[in-house]
Design a protein around this motif. Structure first.
Motif, mmCIF file in Angstrom:
data_model
loop_
_atom_site.group_PDB
_atom_site.id
_atom_site.type_symbol
_atom_site.label_atom_id
_atom_site.label_comp_id
_atom_site.label_asym_id
_atom_site.label_seq_id
_atom_site.Cartn_x
_atom_site.Cartn_y
_atom_site.Cartn_z
ATOM 1 N N ILE B 114 51.012 -28.118 -25.613
ATOM 2 C CA ILE B 114 49.696 -27.609 -26.015
ATOM 3 C C ILE B 114 48.633 -28.082 -25.033
ATOM 4 N N PHE B 115 48.725 -29.366 -24.677
ATOM 5 C CA PHE B 115 47.738 -29.890 -23.744
ATOM 6 C C PHE B 115 47.840 -29.206 -22.391
ATOM 7 N N VAL B 146 35.521 -14.997 -30.971
ATOM 8 C CA VAL B 146 36.662 -15.179 -31.881
ATOM 9 C C VAL B 146 37.639 -14.023 -31.755
ATOM 10 N N LEU B 147 37.085 -12.787 -31.763
ATOM 11 C CA LEU B 147 37.975 -11.622 -31.715
ATOM 12 C C LEU B 147 38.756 -11.568 -30.400
ATOM 13 N N THR B 148 38.064 -11.819 -29.277
ATOM 14 C CA THR B 148 38.753 -11.768 -27.986
ATOM 15 C C THR B 148 39.839 -12.833 -27.920
ATOM 16 N N GLY B 149 39.533 -14.014 -28.477
ATOM 17 C CA GLY B 149 40.544 -15.056 -28.502
ATOM 18 C C GLY B 149 41.784 -14.597 -29.237
ATOM 19 N N ASN B 379 57.306 -22.391 -30.327
ATOM 20 C CA ASN B 379 56.492 -21.864 -29.237
ATOM 21 C C ASN B 379 55.276 -21.110 -29.729
ATOM 22 N N VAL B 380 55.495 -20.238 -30.709
ATOM 23 C CA VAL B 380 54.371 -19.412 -31.174
ATOM 24 C C VAL B 380 53.309 -20.288 -31.815
ATOM 25 N N SER B 384 49.496 -20.772 -30.440
ATOM 26 C CA SER B 384 48.330 -20.480 -31.282
ATOM 27 C C SER B 384 47.414 -21.679 -31.359
ATOM 28 N N VAL B 385 48.003 -22.860 -31.499
ATOM 29 C CA VAL B 385 47.162 -24.064 -31.561
ATOM 30 C C VAL B 385 46.397 -24.242 -30.261
ATOM 31 N N ALA B 386 47.088 -23.996 -29.135
ATOM 32 C CA ALA B 386 46.420 -24.143 -27.844
ATOM 33 C C ALA B 386 45.250 -23.180 -27.728
ATOM 34 N N TYR B 387 45.484 -21.923 -28.110
ATOM 35 C CA TYR B 387 44.397 -20.948 -28.055
ATOM 36 C C TYR B 387 43.259 -21.349 -28.985
#
Lengths: 315, 551
Positions: B114-115, B146-149, B379-380, B384-387
């Protein structure tokens, strides 16, 4: 009639990159210089003077390469190439995705064989099988074998699956050599008798140039199933070292408190290896026995002779 | 070796590249090679090694005699050599031990993955987020962020799982351009390369502009401190200890780029002539960076990636401090423009989407980054956490800067595409930030140059370093592009949004959407809803690019 004057050939053919040069190098212990490979297709125009089974000469050809020079040379010299052929060994790369083309080239080689050397034996090697997943190997080989057998009619072809990374290559070539020795069953019977007379643990008969095991006799179960290939590799490495000194290898004796092994020239085509586990028997005794047997086996070979003299008598 | 076709089983075929033998990375050549412990005296029934291993050993000994030592022709391929678990190392003293498991490919925990993703995604676009929010309007800006993310996260998820949709070939070492090549042939390969290059070149140009900016300000600061010059009166800004300035107080009704010209230093004319943001400083950088670009390998610069993390963390701290000191100045005017504030919903929002496409862009290397994740099934979740973390970071910086921008004396419209420009050059905290970022960019710039070189040279010449002359020409082109932009159009907001939208078109929207739909269609599992939604993704991508030109 003039055929008897010319040497009989073993043709090793296949598409460029199918692994023929590696195969020849491994079986015949030829050094592959890197530069010659970089030239691209194997241009084996000259006869390679490897005496194989006494009177056979090995020729290596790239069949079906993209090189137009090779194509033209091949088609113009076709009759010359395919005349006087004793054995055709055709190598297929199992990875190749151009199966139609491969079969097409194979068929044209077969046509040329039919025209020029109809008595030749045909062997097909499906090579590089280590690249196929283990559970699929049998299936894929069976498919190819059926196709090849069908395509080869009226000639009969024998198919093997090979890879330089397992014992299949050695076993395939051993089988090929076995089928080429004219009176091999008789040799085997005599070998067994010989072994029992001299009270040997095991006796092996090797082909001279390649150290492929033609026949063997063992009086009890041996542990190592791969011992033939190992011995072959060891002796070929030794031959390579000898050739660097321009020396040639003739015989060897290895002995310790548990066994004695003798490797010596036997007949014009073969080497013999005798393993004795009774250390009390002096070397001289075994060597005399081998020498006497040699005379006997040579007579065997001369009487039934290689194939071309057989043809002469029948004519 | 001829490329006759795809192998049935993907083997690491003998390394064809000549570089492989030169580098020390060819692990096969270094693989331990045990000596068979033959005991020919005892009839020890227990074999210490398996029969297959023994015969393989014999073969390897023999084959190695048949060719030159550096010739990989008869070198054992990976699937033939025993697994590391089966290899023992014998010491002469009689002990044997196994190779420690997994020393070739180290696996990372979720936290590290994630880092790594957060670190890679955090780029200089963080400096443009406040400006982007300003261009879109505060509320709309936050919503769009938020939406683009979420949208780019979904496309990234498609990219991540795309190699597994290809079942006919072993795709373990494939990246997304390889997947595109599989589905779209040569066109896919070339276009994904081209668009990837657009993002890289865009980033490099932005870096040059920013480096000129930071170097200029650093020099300015040092000069002012040395000569004890107080510049606070000469610039239009708010009063007080925490000064925020409006560098170009000319007010445009559309509030677009005011980045042309200007930037000359303060009072001393001769210093200003030699130390000009657009005229001379970009050229001074050439002396430093062109030699660095010519390095053959970029591994030296990879050691400095920690500088990027430090810079971002420092920026976050800086933003927090500034916000605390300046306080919040937010008023919500929904649609009508006022003098000091911007409407909450503005028509210029495509500029924000363009910036965000580049800000959330990691699609060309996400597969590689996730490959070393220890628990692949997570992975998913990790992605998601990274994003989420990246989005929160951008949101935090954007909202705080926008919110704390002192609006009564200044106009919100003054927020610069590089928000550090809104602080005077004598601000110590910001000076430190500029220095950190300058150092970081000087180390990242050669790495980006290396990536461009590898991709361009590799595609055109097959060799990563065909000759010094080739590489020099490429470097001069890249540097020239940066210098020209720094001189004539140093608006990083525009550069970021254009390059973001263009490269995002292919690598974020179009290719992932197609790569998702095509295998489903082939299997007959593509639903109407899915097809419509994914086609809509493509439309969004195209609209994004078009809007950059129109707005």
């Amino acid at each position: 009639m003039s055929n008897t004057a010319m040497k009989k050939k073993v043709l090793l053919m296949g598409k460029s990159g199918s692994g023929k040069t590696s195969m020849r190098s491994i079986i015949f212990a030829n050094y592959i210089a890197r530069d010659t490979r970089r030239l691209g297709a194997t241009i084996d125009v000259e006869h390679s003077h490897v005496r194989f089974l006494g009177n056979l000469v090995l020729n290596l050809w790239d069949c079906g390469g993209q090189d137009t020079f090779m194509e033209n040379y091949f088609t113009s010299q076709r009759d010359n190439i395919f005349r006087n052929v004793e054995v055709l060994i055709y190598v297929f790369d199992v990875e190749s995705r151009e199966l139609e083309k491969d079969m097409h080239y194979y068929q044209s080689c077969l046509e040329a064989i039919l025209q020029n050397s109809p008595d030749a034996k045909v062997f097909c090697l499906v090579h590089k099988m280590d690249l196929v997943q283990e559970d699929q190997r049998d299936l894929i080989f069976k498919e190819r074998e059926e196709d090849l057998k069908r395509l080869s009619r009226p000639l009969a072809c024998t198919c093997f699956r090979t890879s330089i990374w397992d014992e299949t290559l050695y076993k395939a070539w051993s089988s090929i050599v076995y089928q080429l020795i004219p009176n091999v069953q008789q040799l085997e019977t005599n070998l067994r008798n010989f072994a029992q007379i001299i009270e040997a643990d095991e006796v092996l008969l090797f082909e001279r140039a390649t150290f492929l095991v033609i026949s063997h006799y063992q009086c009890k179960e041996q542990r190592d199933a791969h011992r033939f290939e190992k011995i072959s590799n060891i002796i070929k490495q030794f031959k390579l070292s000898c050739s660097k000194l321009a020396a040639s290898f003739q015989s060897m004796e290895v002995r310790n408190s548990n066994f004695a092994a003798f490797i010596d020239v036997f007949t014009s085509n073969t080497y013999v290896m005798v393993i004795m586990s009774d250390p009390s028997i002096p070397s001289a005794a075994t060597l005399i026995n081998i020498r006497n047997a040699r005379k006997h086996f040579e007579k065997l070979e001369r009487v039934d002779g290689p194939k071309h003299s057989l043809h002469m008598r029948m004519r | 070796m001829e490329e006759e076709g795809r192998p049935l089983l993907s083997s690491q075929h003998a390394a064809d590249s000549p570089q492989a033998s030169a580098g020390s990375v060819d692990a096969r050549a270094k693989r331990p090679f045990y000596v068979e412990p033959r005991n020919i005296v005892d009839h020890d029934p227990q074999e210490r090694i398996s029969a297959e291993a023994a015969i393989l050993n014999s073969r390897l000994h023999y084959y190695s005699r048949l060719t030159g030592s550096s010739d990989p022709l008869l070198s054992p391929p990976n699937h033939v050599v025993p697994q590391p678990e089966e290899i023992y190392i014998y010491s002469p003293l009689g002990i044997a031990f196994k190779i420690p498991e997994g020393d070739q490919t180290s696996k990372n925990s979720s936290l590290i993955s994630i880092f790594a993703i957060w670190n890679t995604m955090m780029g200089t676009s963080i400096l443009s987020i406040p400006w982007g929010i300003k261009q879109a309007g505060f509320t709309l800006g936050v919503v769009i962020l938020v939406l683009t993310g979420l949208l780019t996260l979904y496309c990234c998820y498609i990219v991540l799982k795309s190699p597994r949709t290809i079942k006919s070939v072993d795709t373990t070492d494939w990246e997304f351009p390889d997947v595109c090549r599989h589905y779209f042939g040569k066109f896919g390969q070339w276009s994904s390369l081209l668009f990837s290059l657009v993002s890289l070149l865009g980033a490099m140009v932005v870096y040059w502009v920013l480096m000129s900016n930071f170097l200029f300000n650093t020099g300015q600061f040092i000069y002012n401190q040395a000569h004890n010059i107080n510049v606070s009166d000469s610039q239009f800004g708010n009063n007080g200890s925490d000064q925020v300035i409006c560098p170009y107080p000319v007010i445009h009704p559309e509030g677009d780029d005011c980045g042309s010209g200007g930037g000359d230093a303060g009072n001393d004319i001769s210093f200003g002539r030699y130390w000009s943001k657009t005229n001379t400083v970009p050229l001074y950088l050439i002396v430093l960076l062109l030699p660095l670009l010519s390095f053959r390998s970029a591994s030296f610069f990879a050691r400095f990636t920690f500088l990027g993390t430090i810079s971002v963390v420092y920026l976050i701290v800086l933003v927090t401090i500034k916000a605390v000191r300046l306080g919040f100045h937010l008023e919500f005017h929904w649609f009508d423009p006022t003098h000091f504030y911007v409407p909450e919903f503005r028509a210029l929002f495509p500029q924000l989407t363009g910036v965000l496409t580049l800000a959330f862009f990691i699609h060309n290397c996400i597969i590689t980054l996730m490959k070393n994740n220890k628990h692949q099934e997570n992975n998913v979740r990790d992605l998601s956490v990274a994003y989420l973390l990246v989005g929160l970071t951008y949101l935090y910086v954007g909202v705080l800067i926008f919110g704390s921008f002192p609006s009564p004396p200044l106009v919100k419209d003054c927020i610069q595409p590089n928000f550090l420009d809104n602080f005077p050059s004598n601000d110590v905290l910001v000076f430190v930030a500029r220095m950190c970022l300058l150092f970081q960019m000087v180390t990242v710039y050669p790495m980006l140059g290396y990536l461009v070189r590898v991709q361009v040279m590799g595609q055109f010449f097959g060799n990563h370093y065909p000759s010094f002359f080739h590489v020099l020409v490429l470097n001069i082109f890249i540097v020239g592009l940066g210098v020209l932009m720094a001189k004539f159009y140093p608006n990083i907001g525009s550069i970021i949004r254009f390059s973001g939208a263009i490269c995002g078109l292919a690598l974020v929207f179009v290719f992932p959407a197609l790569v998702h739909m095509i295998p489903l269609k082939r299997e007959g599992r593509l639903t109407w809803l899915s097809a419509v939604l994914h086609s809509f993704l493509i439309v969004i991508g195209v609209a994004n690019v078009v809007a950059q030109f129109l707005m």
